[in-house]
Design a protein around this motif. Sequence first.
Motif, PDB file in Angstrom:
ATOM      1  N   LEU A  48      -6.555   5.907  10.574  1.00  0.00           N
ATOM      2  CA  LEU A  48      -5.286   5.609   9.810  1.00  0.00           C
ATOM      3  C   LEU A  48      -5.138   6.753   8.562  1.00  0.00           C
ATOM      4  O   LEU A  48      -6.120   7.264   7.938  1.00  0.00           O
ATOM      5  N   GLN A  49      -3.925   7.265   8.115  1.00  0.00           N
ATOM      6  CA  GLN A  49      -3.764   8.076   7.065  1.00  0.00           C
ATOM      7  C   GLN A  49      -3.136   7.317   5.964  1.00  0.00           C
ATOM      8  O   GLN A  49      -2.094   6.568   6.178  1.00  0.00           O
ATOM      9  N   GLN A  50      -3.547   7.399   4.744  1.00  0.00           N
ATOM     10  CA  GLN A  50      -2.942   6.874   3.742  1.00  0.00           C
ATOM     11  C   GLN A  50      -1.589   7.309   3.178  1.00  0.00           C
ATOM     12  O   GLN A  50      -1.263   8.485   3.689  1.00  0.00           O
ATOM     13  N   ASN A  51      -0.635   6.564   3.040  1.00  0.00           N
ATOM     14  CA  ASN A  51       0.805   6.755   2.678  1.00  0.00           C
ATOM     15  C   ASN A  51       1.425   7.041   3.781  1.00  0.00           C
ATOM     16  O   ASN A  51       2.692   7.728   3.745  1.00  0.00           O
ATOM     17  N   ARG A  52       0.858   6.806   5.047  1.00  0.00           N
ATOM     18  CA  ARG A  52       1.538   6.811   6.354  1.00  0.00           C
ATOM     19  C   ARG A  52       1.387   5.579   6.953  1.00  0.00           C
ATOM     20  O   ARG A  52       2.202   4.821   7.618  1.00  0.00           O
ATOM     21  N   ASP A  53      -0.049   5.309   7.127  1.00  0.00           N
ATOM     22  CA  ASP A  53      -0.253   3.941   7.883  1.00  0.00           C
ATOM     23  C   ASP A  53      -0.697   2.918   6.866  1.00  0.00           C
ATOM     24  O   ASP A  53      -0.663   1.533   7.219  1.00  0.00           O
ATOM     25  N   TYR A  54      -0.942   2.963   5.700  1.00  0.00           N
ATOM     26  CA  TYR A  54      -1.330   2.044   4.543  1.00  0.00           C
ATOM     27  C   TYR A  54      -1.086   2.675   3.576  1.00  0.00           C
ATOM     28  O   TYR A  54      -0.992   3.974   3.047  1.00  0.00           O
ATOM     29  N   LEU A  55      -1.186   1.853   2.297  1.00  0.00           N
ATOM     30  CA  LEU A  55      -1.410   2.210   0.899  1.00  0.00           C
ATOM     31  C   LEU A  55      -2.274   1.412   0.196  1.00  0.00           C
ATOM     32  O   LEU A  55      -2.728   0.385   0.580  1.00  0.00           O
ATOM     33  N   ILE A  56      -2.520   2.021  -0.922  1.00  0.00           N
ATOM     34  CA  ILE A  56      -3.681   1.072  -1.861  1.00  0.00           C
ATOM     35  C   ILE A  56      -2.855   1.041  -3.283  1.00  0.00           C
ATOM     36  O   ILE A  56      -2.232   2.002  -3.888  1.00  0.00           O
ATOM     37  N   HIS A  57      -3.295  -0.330  -3.460  1.00  0.00           N
ATOM     38  CA  HIS A  57      -2.566  -0.575  -4.726  1.00  0.00           C
ATOM     39  C   HIS A  57      -3.631  -1.206  -5.726  1.00  0.00           C
ATOM     40  O   HIS A  57      -4.515  -2.020  -5.121  1.00  0.00           O
TER      41      HIS A  57
END
Length: 242
Positions: A48-57
Amino acid sequence: MDALIEVAERQIGGGVVQSINARDLHAFLGSRADFSTWVKQQIERARLQQNRDYLIHKKVEQLPSGAKSRNEYFLSLDSAKHVGMMSRSERGFQIRDYFLECERRYHADGAGVAAVLQDPAALRTLLLGYSERVVTLEQENSALRPKADFHDAVVEATNCQTVQQVAKVLGTGPNRLFDFLRKHSILMPGNLPHQQHVNAGRFRVVEGHYKDRHGDRQTYTRTLVTGKGLAFIQRRLSESTG
């Protein structure tokens, strides 16, 4: 359909998509691994790629011992389905089917809205249903300054509309609507609402000011309809014509 995990719309990868909190998925799958370790492993395994498949807050909590921060991971529904399947457990298959059903309903609702937009009568019903969420044009365009004081009060009266605007939404003329509201003792002869309807949250009365030709300051009032009042009026109109 029972909600196994909360699904919400979030901005991921340049668009708004359905997503879930990875902590909820971790708990549902019953993993015994530490969450931080687990989620990083899933991201790597599923590529998975950050800001494509998931995001971190980053979430900051105030504890008696001081502030503590932790990362919240939000996965798109597609990514969450992959993680569920990779668990190779009964719950993994169960959550995958749940996410598929969430997607099916989401897209079905979207198709329904598209159809409604082509139907004026259905669109009017939709507007009534969402009237509590409507933001007036004055609020949306802060660059435009009102030409009279009463407009300031209208802007402050969030989600309120004039009787003329309500008449347009309901597909009738303003004079006809004013006559109806007076006839049914909702408005008084001066077009101000009876106090019982103000107390019920259906109307608001705002004051405006202007200067007459002699330069004297004059005050006048205007009746505004709340989202609750819009639904109330629509119901009374339906009852009178039913």
